[in-house]
Write a protein that holds these residues in place. Structure first.
Motif, PDB file in Angstrom:
ATOM      1  N   PRO A   9      50.635  33.196  44.631  1.00 23.34           N
ATOM      2  CA  PRO A   9      49.343  33.473  45.257  1.00 23.34           C
ATOM      3  C   PRO A   9      48.531  32.183  45.321  1.00 23.34           C
ATOM      4  O   PRO A   9      48.489  31.443  44.341  1.00 23.34           O
ATOM      5  CB  PRO A   9      48.666  34.480  44.312  1.00 23.34           C
ATOM      6  CG  PRO A   9      49.505  34.557  43.100  1.00 23.34           C
ATOM      7  CD  PRO A   9      50.704  33.701  43.252  1.00 23.34           C
ATOM      8  N   TYR A  11      44.825  30.523  46.555  1.00 28.27           N
ATOM      9  CA  TYR A  11      43.476  30.640  47.093  1.00 28.27           C
ATOM     10  C   TYR A  11      42.802  29.276  46.963  1.00 28.27           C
ATOM     11  O   TYR A  11      42.514  28.837  45.861  1.00 28.27           O
ATOM     12  CB  TYR A  11      42.708  31.712  46.316  1.00 28.27           C
ATOM     13  CG  TYR A  11      41.263  31.853  46.695  1.00 28.27           C
ATOM     14  CD1 TYR A  11      40.884  32.003  48.027  1.00 28.27           C
ATOM     15  CD2 TYR A  11      40.271  31.850  45.729  1.00 28.27           C
ATOM     16  CE1 TYR A  11      39.561  32.139  48.372  1.00 28.27           C
ATOM     17  CE2 TYR A  11      38.940  32.000  46.066  1.00 28.27           C
ATOM     18  CZ  TYR A  11      38.589  32.139  47.391  1.00 28.27           C
ATOM     19  OH  TYR A  11      37.268  32.268  47.723  1.00 28.27           O
ATOM     20  N   ASN A  71      39.990  37.213  51.460  1.00 30.95           N
ATOM     21  CA  ASN A  71      40.284  37.051  50.044  1.00 30.95           C
ATOM     22  C   ASN A  71      40.299  38.415  49.361  1.00 30.95           C
ATOM     23  O   ASN A  71      39.282  39.108  49.298  1.00 30.95           O
ATOM     24  CB  ASN A  71      39.229  36.128  49.403  1.00 30.95           C
ATOM     25  CG  ASN A  71      39.445  35.970  47.916  1.00 30.95           C
ATOM     26  OD1 ASN A  71      38.673  36.477  47.115  1.00 30.95           O
ATOM     27  ND2 ASN A  71      40.516  35.300  47.530  1.00 30.95           N
ATOM     28  N   LYS A  74      43.650  37.871  43.258  1.00 32.17           N
ATOM     29  CA  LYS A  74      45.031  37.580  42.864  1.00 32.17           C
ATOM     30  C   LYS A  74      45.888  38.831  42.689  1.00 32.17           C
ATOM     31  O   LYS A  74      47.062  38.848  43.068  1.00 32.17           O
ATOM     32  CB  LYS A  74      45.028  36.775  41.558  1.00 32.17           C
ATOM     33  CG  LYS A  74      46.404  36.319  41.154  1.00 32.17           C
ATOM     34  CD  LYS A  74      46.447  35.702  39.773  1.00 32.17           C
ATOM     35  CE  LYS A  74      47.892  35.427  39.393  1.00 32.17           C
ATOM     36  NZ  LYS A  74      48.053  35.041  37.982  1.00 32.17           N
ATOM     37  N   ALA A  77      46.942  39.989  46.016  1.00 32.68           N
ATOM     38  CA  ALA A  77      47.836  38.991  46.613  1.00 32.68           C
ATOM     39  C   ALA A  77      49.244  39.151  46.031  1.00 32.68           C
ATOM     40  O   ALA A  77      50.240  39.041  46.742  1.00 32.68           O
ATOM     41  CB  ALA A  77      47.304  37.584  46.347  1.00 32.68           C
ATOM     42  N   LYS A 132      36.785  31.173  25.379  1.00 32.10           N
ATOM     43  CA  LYS A 132      37.647  31.929  26.294  1.00 32.10           C
ATOM     44  C   LYS A 132      38.865  32.477  25.546  1.00 32.10           C
ATOM     45  O   LYS A 132      39.288  33.604  25.749  1.00 32.10           O
ATOM     46  CB  LYS A 132      38.069  31.053  27.481  1.00 32.10           C
ATOM     47  CG  LYS A 132      38.702  31.854  28.607  1.00 32.10           C
ATOM     48  CD  LYS A 132      39.005  31.011  29.834  1.00 32.10           C
ATOM     49  CE  LYS A 132      39.896  31.797  30.806  1.00 32.10           C
ATOM     50  NZ  LYS A 132      40.347  30.992  31.934  1.00 32.10           N
ATOM     51  N   THR A 205      39.385  25.976  39.049  1.00 35.60           N
ATOM     52  CA  THR A 205      39.714  27.360  38.714  1.00 35.60           C
ATOM     53  C   THR A 205      38.827  28.311  39.501  1.00 35.60           C
ATOM     54  O   THR A 205      37.689  28.003  39.796  1.00 35.60           O
ATOM     55  CB  THR A 205      39.564  27.623  37.204  1.00 35.60           C
ATOM     56  OG1 THR A 205      39.807  29.005  36.988  1.00 35.60           O
ATOM     57  CG2 THR A 205      38.190  27.259  36.699  1.00 35.60           C
TER      58      THR A 205
END
Ligand code: UDP
Ligand code: MG
Length: 318
Positions: A9, A11, A71, A74, A77, A132, A205
């Motif tokens: 995928p 983008y 769009n 993900k 996609a 994160k 990102t």
């Protein structure tokens, strides 16, 4: 000769594509016993990703692309990738080289030994903040507790799936997708391997803080009904406590008489219950929203165009 399809995928990945292609070429040369299909899903990129993909396709027919009409994210996609990929084995790969394509060789080894879903668990996450990592750990713990199927922590979409798994995944066509949960749900013989995640090779990102929240809610609500059911228990507990509290207060009033105090407790009780009610309404709303989206029965995505696929290879594409 067995064929491997790589679903990638993409983008807004123009910056990283040249490096990716180089690495993919190296890997495919090394694995000369296999035929390759590099299937890029252009997920409504606004940069030159599509133009690059078209050029690549002209030079090398193994480089194929599907151009989505906008769009879709993900997860969707990847579904388009499942629909169009026609290999005997399918590898899902991020475009940004965070999933080193060299790992594919090890995946193939296990696949050849009969495993149908060889998934790679990341060992170290370079270039990611402590926060994160911590939030993602916590999130997986919660999901594990709530869902009947196992979602493996730190195992993402980087995996080799046998075409049997792909036939299964093609049939799961919900629009609010949480593919990580689907791998577990479909079953099949699984094998875990580890890899070292690298930093994104170029570009930026597409991950945002709001994504974390959405993904967390999607992950839980698409596989678990625990949040719907838990409110009856909470409500019951609160009612019992309130009843005991009331009884105690009544006895106290009878024995000691009364005074006009008690506003703070009253207010606290009202606000507390109000909060609980709003949360539970929100939970029902989440599920209802999901039902609403699914009952519309819309296709998960539209494509604008795609590279030429061998007619015999093309399977029920939507
Ligand atoms: N991606 C996509 N559609 C989107 C966002 C991302 O197809 O709306 C692709 C992106 O091109 C990349 C992969 O999904 O190949 C992972 O995205 P990213 O690296 O931005 O996420 P992160 O690795 O930071 O979680
Ligand atoms: Mg990335």
């Amino acid at each position: 000769m067995k064929k491997l399809s790589l679903i990638i995928p993409a983008y807004n990945e123009e910056e990283v594509l040249p490096q990716l292609i180089e690495r993919l070429n190296e890997v495919s040369q090394h694995l000369s016993n296999y035929q390759f299909q590099f299937l890029f899903i252009n997920d409504g990129s606004s940069d030159n990703t599509l133009e690059l993909l078209k050029e690549l396709n002209k030079k090398d027919k193994r480089m194929q692309y599907v151009d989505l009409s906008r769009n879709f994210g993900k997860e969707t996609a990847m579904l388009a990738g499942f629909d169009y990929a026609n290999g005997d084995g399918i590898v899902i790969l991020d475009a940004d080289l965070q999933h080193p394509p060299e790992v594919i060789e090890e995946m193939i080894n296990w696949w050849e030994q009969g495993y149908e879903d060889v998934y790679a668990v990341r060992k170290k996450r370079e270039g990611e903040t402590f926060f994160k990592i911590w939030t993602s750990k916590l999130y997986y713990k919660i999901v594990q507790k709530m869902t009947p199927e196992k979602v493996i922590p730190q195992a993402g979409d980087f995996r080799l799936l046998d075409k049997k798994c792909i036939y299964a995944l093609r049939q799961l066509r919900e629009k609010e997708r949480y593919t990580k949960g689907m791998y577990g749900w479909i079953g099949f013989k699984k094998k875990e391997i580890t890899y070292f995640a690298e930093e994104r090779a170029a570009g930026e990102t597409k991950w945002k803080w709001s994504n974390l929240f959405k993904l967390a809610i999607d992950g839980i609500t698409s596989y678990s009904t625990v949040p719907l059911k838990v409110w009856s228990y909470i409500g019951f507990t609160i009612s019992v406590l309130a009843f005991i509290f009331l009884a105690v207060e009544t006895i106290k009033t009878i024995v000691f008489g009364t005074d006009a105090a008690g506003y703070p407790t009253l207010l606290a009780a009202i606000l507390f219950l109000g909060g609980i009610q709003l949360i539970s309404l929100g939970v029902i709303g989440e599920y209802l929203g999901r039902v609403f989206v699914e009952t519309k029965g819309r296709p998960a995505y539209f494509i604008r165009e795609s590279s030429e696929f061998d007619e015999s290879e093309k399977e029920e594409n939507e």
